[in-house]
Design a protein around this motif. Structure first.
Motif, PDB file in Angstrom:
ATOM      1  N   SER A  47       0.806  -1.180   0.054  1.00  0.00           N
ATOM      2  CA  SER A  47       0.034   0.080   0.100  1.00  0.00           C
ATOM      3  C   SER A  47       0.889   1.351  -0.017  1.00  0.00           C
ATOM      4  CB  SER A  47      -0.838  -0.145   1.313  1.00  0.00           C
ATOM      5  OG  SER A  47      -0.184   0.136   2.408  1.00  0.00           O
ATOM      6  N   LYS A  48       0.473   2.289  -0.300  1.00  0.00           N
ATOM      7  CA  LYS A  48       1.065   3.690  -0.535  1.00  0.00           C
ATOM      8  C   LYS A  48       1.488   4.065   0.931  1.00  0.00           C
ATOM      9  CE  LYS A  48      -0.695   5.491  -4.800  1.00  0.00           C
ATOM     10  NZ  LYS A  48      -1.074   6.661  -5.474  1.00  0.00           N
ATOM     11  N   ILE A  49       0.482   3.548   2.022  1.00  0.00           N
ATOM     12  CA  ILE A  49       0.721   4.269   3.336  1.00  0.00           C
ATOM     13  C   ILE A  49       1.977   3.256   3.892  1.00  0.00           C
ATOM     14  CG2 ILE A  49      -0.152   3.907   5.743  1.00  0.00           C
ATOM     15  CD1 ILE A  49      -2.694   4.496   4.198  1.00  0.00           C
ATOM     16  N   GLY A  50       2.150   1.906   3.710  1.00  0.00           N
ATOM     17  CA  GLY A  50       3.216   1.174   3.813  1.00  0.00           C
ATOM     18  C   GLY A  50       4.465   1.646   3.200  1.00  0.00           C
ATOM     19  N   ASN A  51       4.413   1.834   2.123  1.00  0.00           N
ATOM     20  CA  ASN A  51       5.392   2.816   1.362  1.00  0.00           C
ATOM     21  C   ASN A  51       5.988   3.781   2.135  1.00  0.00           C
ATOM     22  OD1 ASN A  51       5.449   0.551  -0.630  1.00  0.00           O
ATOM     23  ND2 ASN A  51       4.627   1.862  -1.967  1.00  0.00           N
TER      24      ASN A  51
END
Length: 94
Positions: A47-51
């Protein structure tokens, strides 16, 4: 005269969805997504949040490493910060 906008939008969505499902890879992807959702599996894509979280942790670790390896650099940066704060306070008070 009846409002034909909503029925027209819905009809267009149904026709568009049907045309999209004519592609075999799209149908397979949709089947897999439905199967994963039923089984409770999440997407394997990061996910973008994880990145963003990983990026923040990387830079945090990099800063900590610089602090450990260069204590004189850290002192210099703190001294510079104090100097700027003092100048700012002198301008506001003076």
């Amino acid at each position: 005269m009846q409002n034909k906008l909503i029925p027209g939008i819905l009809l267009g969505a149904v026709i568009g969805g049907t045309i999209t499902l004519a592609d075999k890879s799209t149908r397979q992807s949709l089947k897999q997504s439905i199967k994963d959702a039923k089984e409770g599996n999440r997407s394997q894509k990061p996910s973008k949040i994880g990145n963003i979280k990983d990026e923040i942790l990387y830079w945090k670790d990099a800063v900590e490493e610089i602090r450990r390896n260069n204590p004189e650099l850290e002192r210099s940066l703190k001294d510079a910060k104090e100097t700027f704060v003092e100048r700012k306070n002198n301008r506001l008070n003076g």
